[in-house]
Design an enzyme around this catalytic site. Structure first.
Site, short mmCIF file in Angstrom:
data_model
loop_
_atom_site.label_atom_id
_atom_site.label_comp_id
_atom_site.label_asym_id
_atom_site.label_seq_id
_atom_site.Cartn_x
_atom_site.Cartn_y
_atom_site.Cartn_z
N TYR A 195 0.85 -1.15 0.05
CA TYR A 195 0.17 -0.16 0.02
C TYR A 195 0.83 1.33 -0.13
O TYR A 195 1.66 1.69 1.01
CB TYR A 195 -0.93 0.14 1.17
CG TYR A 195 -2.02 -1.05 1.11
CD1 TYR A 195 -3.42 -0.66 0.69
CD2 TYR A 195 -1.88 -2.41 1.53
CE1 TYR A 195 -4.19 -1.68 0.63
CE2 TYR A 195 -2.69 -3.36 1.41
CZ TYR A 195 -4.10 -2.94 1.05
OH TYR A 195 -4.91 -3.94 1.01
N CYS A 196 1.07 1.68 -1.22
CA CYS A 196 1.88 3.11 -1.18
C CYS A 196 1.11 4.34 -1.17
O CYS A 196 0.20 4.66 -1.89
CB CYS A 196 2.39 2.97 -2.86
SG CYS A 196 3.66 4.37 -3.05
#
Length: 144
Positions: free
Chosen positions: A116-117
């Site tokens: 999850y960026c």
């Protein structure tokens, strides 16, 4: 929770927070508030205050943005196909405030293989020592 109106959000948020969360923007890599944060705590939606990510699941992916292996509660995250910028990606939004958070990629180190960026501008960090004081005492158990 009802999402605040655009004019309310423009008063509440900084220009970069508004750009990222309301206009689906992206902040510069390596030049954002939480990329290098290593302190224990949780990251909440800057608009709604809903808890989204824990420092326990944060790692340095080398991409320039805070990266997490998973959200605290998957029910607080919405994933949508994003075909912008001549790419196909999976956008991550917050459920309650519909804030654009970032993207999720299938190249993470955790058991689910996800990264999850997330844009720092979409988050507010609550240090472990201030969880109770800030109204997030129920999340202290994440750090036992």
């Amino acid at each position: 929770m009802t999402k605040p109106q655009k004019d309310e959000l423009k008063k509440k948020l900084t220009p970069i927070q508004y750009f990222v969360t309301q206009e689906n923007g992206t902040e510069p890599p390596f030049q954002n508030e939480y990329y290098e944060t290593e302190e224990e705590g949780i990251y909440v939606d800057v608009v709604s205050g809903k808890p989204l990510f824990s420092s326990k699941d944060k790692y340095d992916a080398g991409c320039g943005w805070p990266s997490f292996t998973k959200p605290i509660d998957e029910a607080e995250i919405i994933e949508k196909e994003d075909r912008s910028h001549f790419m196909v990606r999976t956008e991550v939004r917050s459920k309650n405030a519909d804030s654009h958070l970032g993207h999720v990629f299938p190249d993470g180190p955790g058991p689910n293989g996800l990264r999850y960026c997330i844009n720092s501008a979409a988050l507010r960090f609550i240090p472990k020592a201030k969880l109770k004081e800030a109204g997030y005492g129920a999340y202290e158990k994440l750090f036992d």
